[in-house]
Design a protein around this motif. Structure first.
Motif, PDB file in Angstrom:
ATOM      1  N   ASP A 127       0.835  -1.196   0.000  1.00 28.98           N
ATOM      2  CA  ASP A 127       0.000   0.000   0.000  1.00 28.98           C
ATOM      3  C   ASP A 127       0.878   1.258   0.000  1.00 28.98           C
ATOM      4  OD1 ASP A 127       0.293   0.969   3.071  1.00 28.98           O
ATOM      5  OD2 ASP A 127       0.164  -1.225   2.984  1.00 28.98           O
ATOM      6  N   PRO A 128       0.303   2.432  -0.322  1.00 30.47           N
ATOM      7  CA  PRO A 128       1.112   3.663  -0.426  1.00 30.47           C
ATOM      8  C   PRO A 128       1.851   4.029   0.855  1.00 30.47           C
ATOM      9  CG  PRO A 128      -1.005   3.980  -1.490  1.00 30.47           C
ATOM     10  CD  PRO A 128      -1.080   2.656  -0.802  1.00 30.47           C
ATOM     11  N   GLU A 129       1.225   3.861   2.003  1.00 28.44           N
ATOM     12  CA  GLU A 129       1.886   4.236   3.263  1.00 28.44           C
ATOM     13  C   GLU A 129       3.099   3.346   3.528  1.00 28.44           C
ATOM     14  OE1 GLU A 129       0.777   5.101   7.968  1.00 28.44           O
ATOM     15  OE2 GLU A 129      -0.758   4.389   6.568  1.00 28.44           O
ATOM     16  N   THR A 130       2.948   2.047   3.271  1.00 30.60           N
ATOM     17  CA  THR A 130       4.079   1.135   3.460  1.00 30.60           C
ATOM     18  C   THR A 130       5.163   1.393   2.420  1.00 30.60           C
ATOM     19  OG1 THR A 130       2.528  -0.507   4.308  1.00 30.60           O
ATOM     20  CG2 THR A 130       4.728  -1.278   3.745  1.00 30.60           C
ATOM     21  N   THR A 131       4.749   1.735   1.206  1.00 27.25           N
ATOM     22  CA  THR A 131       5.732   2.103   0.183  1.00 27.25           C
ATOM     23  C   THR A 131       6.599   3.251   0.658  1.00 27.25           C
ATOM     24  OG1 THR A 131       4.220   1.418  -1.576  1.00 27.25           O
ATOM     25  CG2 THR A 131       6.006   2.900  -2.197  1.00 27.25           C
ATOM     26  N   LEU A 132       5.983   4.237   1.290  1.00 28.03           N
ATOM     27  CA  LEU A 132       6.732   5.376   1.817  1.00 28.03           C
ATOM     28  C   LEU A 132       7.692   4.935   2.906  1.00 28.03           C
ATOM     29  CD1 LEU A 132       6.984   8.479   1.545  1.00 28.03           C
ATOM     30  CD2 LEU A 132       5.283   8.660   3.385  1.00 28.03           C
ATOM     31  N   ALA A 133       7.263   3.994   3.741  1.00 33.01           N
ATOM     32  CA  ALA A 133       8.133   3.490   4.807  1.00 33.01           C
ATOM     33  C   ALA A 133       9.306   2.690   4.250  1.00 33.01           C
ATOM     34  CB  ALA A 133       7.320   2.625   5.769  1.00 33.01           C
ATOM     35  N   LEU A 134       9.097   2.022   3.123  1.00 34.96           N
ATOM     36  CA  LEU A 134      10.163   1.226   2.524  1.00 34.96           C
ATOM     37  C   LEU A 134      11.232   2.100   1.882  1.00 34.96           C
ATOM     38  CD1 LEU A 134       7.968  -1.501   0.820  1.00 34.96           C
ATOM     39  CD2 LEU A 134       9.766  -1.962   2.498  1.00 34.96           C
ATOM     40  N   ARG A 135      10.792   3.105   1.132  1.00 36.74           N
ATOM     41  CA  ARG A 135      11.734   3.954   0.419  1.00 36.74           C
ATOM     42  C   ARG A 135      11.073   5.307   0.195  1.00 36.74           C
ATOM     43  NH1 ARG A 135      15.341   2.211  -4.892  1.00 36.74           N
ATOM     44  NH2 ARG A 135      16.389   4.197  -5.158  1.00 36.74           N
ATOM     45  N   ARG A 136      11.547   6.342   0.835  1.00 31.94           N
ATOM     46  CA  ARG A 136      10.817   7.595   0.921  1.00 31.94           C
ATOM     47  C   ARG A 136      10.723   8.337  -0.415  1.00 31.94           C
ATOM     48  NH1 ARG A 136       9.398   8.351   5.990  1.00 31.94           N
ATOM     49  NH2 ARG A 136      10.547   7.253   7.595  1.00 31.94           N
ATOM     50  N   ASP A 137      11.580   8.012  -1.364  1.00 25.99           N
ATOM     51  CA  ASP A 137      11.474   8.623  -2.689  1.00 25.99           C
ATOM     52  C   ASP A 137      10.874   7.625  -3.672  1.00 25.99           C
ATOM     53  OD1 ASP A 137      13.588   6.889  -2.743  1.00 25.99           O
ATOM     54  OD2 ASP A 137      14.886   8.193  -3.935  1.00 25.99           O
ATOM     55  N   SER A 138       9.789   6.948  -3.233  1.00 24.15           N
ATOM     56  CA  SER A 138       9.242   5.833  -3.993  1.00 24.15           C
ATOM     57  C   SER A 138       8.758   6.243  -5.379  1.00 24.15           C
ATOM     58  CB  SER A 138       8.086   5.186  -3.216  1.00 24.15           C
ATOM     59  OG  SER A 138       7.105   6.155  -2.913  1.00 24.15           O
ATOM     60  N   ALA A 139       8.157   7.440  -5.507  1.00 25.80           N
ATOM     61  CA  ALA A 139       7.668   7.870  -6.824  1.00 25.80           C
ATOM     62  C   ALA A 139       8.815   8.029  -7.807  1.00 25.80           C
ATOM     63  CB  ALA A 139       6.895   9.179  -6.692  1.00 25.80           C
ATOM     64  N   ALA A 140       9.882   8.652  -7.353  1.00 22.67           N
ATOM     65  CA  ALA A 140      11.056   8.822  -8.215  1.00 22.67           C
ATOM     66  C   ALA A 140      11.678   7.476  -8.547  1.00 22.67           C
ATOM     67  CB  ALA A 140      12.070   9.730  -7.534  1.00 22.67           C
ATOM     68  N   ALA A 141      11.671   6.555  -7.570  1.00 25.04           N
ATOM     69  CA  ALA A 141      12.254   5.234  -7.811  1.00 25.04           C
ATOM     70  C   ALA A 141      11.479   4.479  -8.883  1.00 25.04           C
ATOM     71  CB  ALA A 141      12.288   4.433  -6.513  1.00 25.04           C
ATOM     72  N   ALA A 142      10.155   4.579  -8.862  1.00 30.33           N
ATOM     73  CA  ALA A 142       9.357   3.902  -9.884  1.00 30.33           C
ATOM     74  C   ALA A 142       9.623   4.503 -11.264  1.00 30.33           C
ATOM     75  CB  ALA A 142       7.874   4.005  -9.534  1.00 30.33           C
ATOM     76  N   ASP A 143       9.767   5.815 -11.318  1.00 29.56           N
ATOM     77  CA  ASP A 143      10.032   6.478 -12.595  1.00 29.56           C
ATOM     78  C   ASP A 143      11.386   6.086 -13.169  1.00 29.56           C
ATOM     79  OD1 ASP A 143       7.612   7.760 -12.467  1.00 29.56           O
ATOM     80  OD2 ASP A 143       8.426   9.618 -11.635  1.00 29.56           O
TER      81      ASP A 143
END
Length: 343
Positions: free
Chosen positions: A115-131
């Motif tokens: 989920d989005p909240e856990t994604t943030l906990a895993l890696r805080r720049d998750s949007a940039a990482a996916a891109d």
């Protein structure tokens, strides 16, 4: 044409009344049986913050399974690369390849697996990482190659080991990227059915040969619940259906025991959602499952079939995979009807 090989996708399901430790032991036991039954590979998938899935520390669990088996390929189906540094994954799988040479696969996904909240906990720049997924994949591939002149950062271990890398996906994005990079491709049709045939077509049509692969090689995933009767299989399948309903309701939990499929407490919309999401599922007795498998192979022309199935009782889960392992040798007429279904 010979039947394609079969492989296993396992999420190390944690069932109600059990612990993660129990699920790990059951996963390794399934892998040992799968090796004996002739399955080609055994993959584990990264998910997070889901009480019913134990395979979050995927690299660790791969090592546990590989240590308990001898010949079957063991790997990630997959590691969600946006959650990690490419160097760390190269080192982890370089370590696994060093310990179990010639038996390790690395499948890479672009989604976070949570989920989005856990994604943030895993890696805080998750949007940039996916891109940056395409660039991260190429960086990871570079870490497995022999050292280049002037290279200052090395994967130790990992460098020069050429660990097989797969791209996983449920859309056209990873299909195109796999084709461009000349990598093998696996489609998650067991839970994302919509783009299966389009993705396979794009991958095959746009594929460019590479050092890793001369021609396209595609895996398609299929939910299978096999039992000694259609009624028993339909009953066992309700555990997976219940887990999906709970996830969609925002109340995920451990894998529940089966219920009467004719009296399941689901709304009409929920039944439609189950039927759509689990469209690529084969549920039934051996002859029913054989027809479904052959139909799926004929439809997808996949080079390999990845079988998965969340079943509450471990003995019943073993029985399901044992039945499936024996079915592709059963001759069927070309007019065999499809049994892909969801109740």
């Amino acid at each position: 044409m010979p039947a394609p090989p079969l492989s296993v996708l396992d999420l190390s399901p944690v069932v109600e009344g059990s612990s993660a430790a129990d699920s790990f032991r059951n996963t390794r036991d399934l892998a040992r049986h799968a090796e004996r039954w002739g399955y080609k590979r055994f993959w584990l998938a990264e998910h997070h913050n889901m009480p019913g899935i134990g395979s979050s520390a995927t690299s660790v669990l791969i090592g546990y399974v590989a240590e308990g088996t001898s010949t079957i390929r063991v790997g990630a189906g997959g590691v969600m690369l946006p959650n990690h540094s490419p160097l760390v994954i190269a080192e982890q799988f370089g370590t696994l390849e060093s310990l179990y040479p010639g038996r390790i696969d690395l499948g890479l996904g672009r989604a976070p697996g949570t989920d989005p909240e856990t994604t943030l906990a895993l890696r805080r720049d998750s949007a940039a990482a996916a891109d940056s997924f395409p660039e991260d994949v190429q960086q990871l591939l570079a870490y497995f190659r022999p050292s280049a002149a002037g290279q200052r950062v090395h994967a130790v271990p990992g460098e020069g080991l050429a660990v097989p890398v797969w791209l996983l996906g449920s859309s056209l994005f990873s299909a195109r990227l796999a084709a461009m990079l000349g990598l093998p491709f696996a489609f998650a049709s067991h839970f994302a059915p919509d783009s299966l045939l389009a993705a396979l077509d794009v991958y095959r049509r746009e594929f460019r040969p590479s050092e890793a692969l001369e021609r396209p090689y595609a895996i398609a995933a299929l939910n299978v619940v096999a039992a000694d009767s259609d009624a028993e299989a339909a009953w066992l399948f309700t555990s997976m259906q219940q887990q999906l309903i709970r996830l969609r309701r925002g109340t995920p939990g451990k894998l529940p025991p089966p219920i009467d499929p004719d009296h399941a407490p689901w709304s009409r919309d929920e039944r439609l959602m189950i039927a759509h999401t689990l469209r690529y599922s084969v549920v039934g007795a051996p002859d029913t499952v054989a027809r479904g498998l052959h139909s799926f192979i004929e439809t997808t022309k996949a080079d390999e079939i990845m079988v998965t199935g969340h079943i509450y009782d471990h003995a019943a889960r073993l029985r399901s995979f044992e039945i499936v392992s024996r079915l592709l040798d059963i001759p069927l007429s070309s007019s065999a009807t499809s049994t892909l279904r969801s109740r």
